[in-house]
Design a protein around this motif. Structure first.
Motif, PDB file in Angstrom:
ATOM      1  N   LEU A 147      36.200  35.070  30.013  1.00  0.00           N
ATOM      2  CA  LEU A 147      37.181  34.950  28.931  1.00  0.00           C
ATOM      3  C   LEU A 147      38.134  36.139  28.929  1.00  0.00           C
ATOM      4  O   LEU A 147      39.337  35.988  28.662  1.00  0.00           O
ATOM      5  CB  LEU A 147      36.471  34.828  27.580  1.00  0.00           C
ATOM      6  CG  LEU A 147      35.708  33.531  27.338  1.00  0.00           C
ATOM      7  CD1 LEU A 147      34.924  33.607  26.025  1.00  0.00           C
ATOM      8  CD2 LEU A 147      36.653  32.325  27.315  1.00  0.00           C
ATOM      9  N   GLU A 148      37.609  37.322  29.239  1.00  0.00           N
ATOM     10  CA  GLU A 148      38.448  38.519  29.279  1.00  0.00           C
ATOM     11  C   GLU A 148      39.463  38.421  30.421  1.00  0.00           C
ATOM     12  O   GLU A 148      40.636  38.778  30.253  1.00  0.00           O
ATOM     13  CB  GLU A 148      37.570  39.761  29.454  1.00  0.00           C
ATOM     14  CG  GLU A 148      38.318  41.079  29.355  1.00  0.00           C
ATOM     15  CD  GLU A 148      38.898  41.340  27.978  1.00  0.00           C
ATOM     16  OE1 GLU A 148      39.883  42.095  27.895  1.00  0.00           O
ATOM     17  OE2 GLU A 148      38.378  40.782  26.988  1.00  0.00           O
ATOM     18  N   GLU A 149      39.016  37.944  31.563  1.00  0.00           N
ATOM     19  CA  GLU A 149      39.921  37.792  32.710  1.00  0.00           C
ATOM     20  C   GLU A 149      41.078  36.838  32.407  1.00  0.00           C
ATOM     21  O   GLU A 149      42.189  37.006  32.909  1.00  0.00           O
ATOM     22  CB  GLU A 149      39.146  37.251  33.916  1.00  0.00           C
ATOM     23  CG  GLU A 149      38.365  38.287  34.680  1.00  0.00           C
ATOM     24  CD  GLU A 149      37.827  37.736  35.981  1.00  0.00           C
ATOM     25  OE1 GLU A 149      37.735  38.510  36.950  1.00  0.00           O
ATOM     26  OE2 GLU A 149      37.508  36.527  36.043  1.00  0.00           O
ATOM     27  N   ARG A 150      40.818  35.837  31.593  1.00  0.00           N
ATOM     28  CA  ARG A 150      41.822  34.819  31.267  1.00  0.00           C
ATOM     29  C   ARG A 150      42.665  35.185  30.049  1.00  0.00           C
ATOM     30  O   ARG A 150      43.575  34.445  29.680  1.00  0.00           O
ATOM     31  CB  ARG A 150      41.122  33.473  31.047  1.00  0.00           C
ATOM     32  CG  ARG A 150      40.565  32.879  32.338  1.00  0.00           C
ATOM     33  CD  ARG A 150      39.462  31.846  32.071  1.00  0.00           C
ATOM     34  NE  ARG A 150      39.041  31.201  33.302  1.00  0.00           N
ATOM     35  CZ  ARG A 150      38.256  31.778  34.218  1.00  0.00           C
ATOM     36  NH1 ARG A 150      37.824  33.022  34.033  1.00  0.00           N
ATOM     37  NH2 ARG A 150      37.908  31.118  35.314  1.00  0.00           N
ATOM     38  N   ASP A 151      42.370  36.305  29.424  1.00  0.00           N
ATOM     39  CA  ASP A 151      43.092  36.764  28.241  1.00  0.00           C
ATOM     40  C   ASP A 151      44.367  37.492  28.697  1.00  0.00           C
ATOM     41  O   ASP A 151      44.305  38.569  29.281  1.00  0.00           O
ATOM     42  CB  ASP A 151      42.189  37.706  27.432  1.00  0.00           C
ATOM     43  CG  ASP A 151      42.797  38.130  26.106  1.00  0.00           C
ATOM     44  OD1 ASP A 151      44.032  37.987  25.934  1.00  0.00           O
ATOM     45  OD2 ASP A 151      42.041  38.614  25.245  1.00  0.00           O
TER      46      ASP A 151
END
Length: 265
Positions: A147-151
């Motif tokens: 989720l962090e990578e896609r934020d």
């Protein structure tokens, strides 16, 4: 706005509720989540005990914040007289690996029936103390990392710089026998209202439940919910050291998302 039935009351969780909240969280996630019992189908009782022990820091951090809420059943009927004497008790025996999921449910003899865990974003988690939990649920770390990578946000656009700005939500669970009554939504909306009144500008939550995603991405006016990042467990892939493509979340079939709720217009 639907009001909370008179049978229930919402209270800020205190240290005396930490074990109860932890048991609700672990029991719900390990046995009834659309993700965890699917990706970790073996040794559920042992894993439940291990994650119960390993999640103490995470739950205590959120209760100590004074921002975690619970719904209590004022008409709760105790299963054992000794529970009534203390206002509730958890009877899990972490050495009893012959216990069943229903045994663990029966041993949760207390009036806390739904939880919404949260902490002030300025009080960041100590990741070293989260590692024992990740060791028991390795994909827990994968969820947050993905989720962090896609934020795509600039961290400066949302991260708190002082206390009372951004609330971090972690764990929304309802006792199985109380599910389907709308308690999660009522508790979520109460947290939004309380946080807004205290001056918080936003709440961030990661969701592995369609119901949770629906509630938090569609909050009541004047609040606004935005799905910041997401992925689906059936299509998520990663490569191992040899370059082979893996699908670590299969056969789970659920959308996992990070949601930010703007509280101040």
């Amino acid at each position: 706005m639907t009001s909370l039935p008179s049978q229930y009351e919402i209270r800020i969780l205190g240290p005396e509720h930490e074990e109860w909240a932890r048991a609700i969280c672990i029991h719900t996630n390990l046995f009834h989540s659309p993700l965890w019992p699917v990706v970790y189908p073996e040794n559920k009782i042992q894993r439940a005990y291990q994650t119960f022990q390993a999640s103490h820091y995470l739950m205590k951090h959120q209760i100590d914040s004074g921002k975690s809420l619970g719904i209590f059943d004022k008409e709760y009927q105790y299963k054992r007289p000794e529970s009534a004497a203390t206002g509730g008790k958890l009877y899990w025996n972490l050495e009893d690996e012959n216990a069943t999921e229903s045994d663990l449910a029966e041993q949760m003899d207390f009036p806390l029936v739904s939880i919404a865990m949260a902490y002030d974003g300025i009080d960041e988690l100590d990741m070293a103390q989260i590692k024992p939990l990740i060791a028991k649920l390795p994909l827990f770390e994968t969820v947050y990392h993905a989720l962090e990578e896609r934020d795509q946000r600039d961290p400066a656009s949302w991260k708190p710089t002082a206390r009372g700005q951004v609330l971090m939500r972690n764990a929304t669970n309802t006792v199985r026998s109380y599910s389907g009554c709308g308690l999660m939504r009522l508790l979520a909306e109460e947290m939004m209202r309380r946080s807004a009144a205290e001056g918080f500008r936003g709440i961030q939550i990661e969701s592995i439940s369609p119901a949770v995603q629906k509630v938090w991405s569609n909050p009541p006016a004047p609040f606004k919910g935005t799905i910041i990042s997401q992925f689906h467990t059936t299509t998520f892939e990663e490569k191992d050291e040899s370059g082979e493509v893996l699908y670590p979340f299969r056969p789970a079939n659920v959308n996992i998302s990070k949601i930010f709720v703007d509280l101040q217009s």
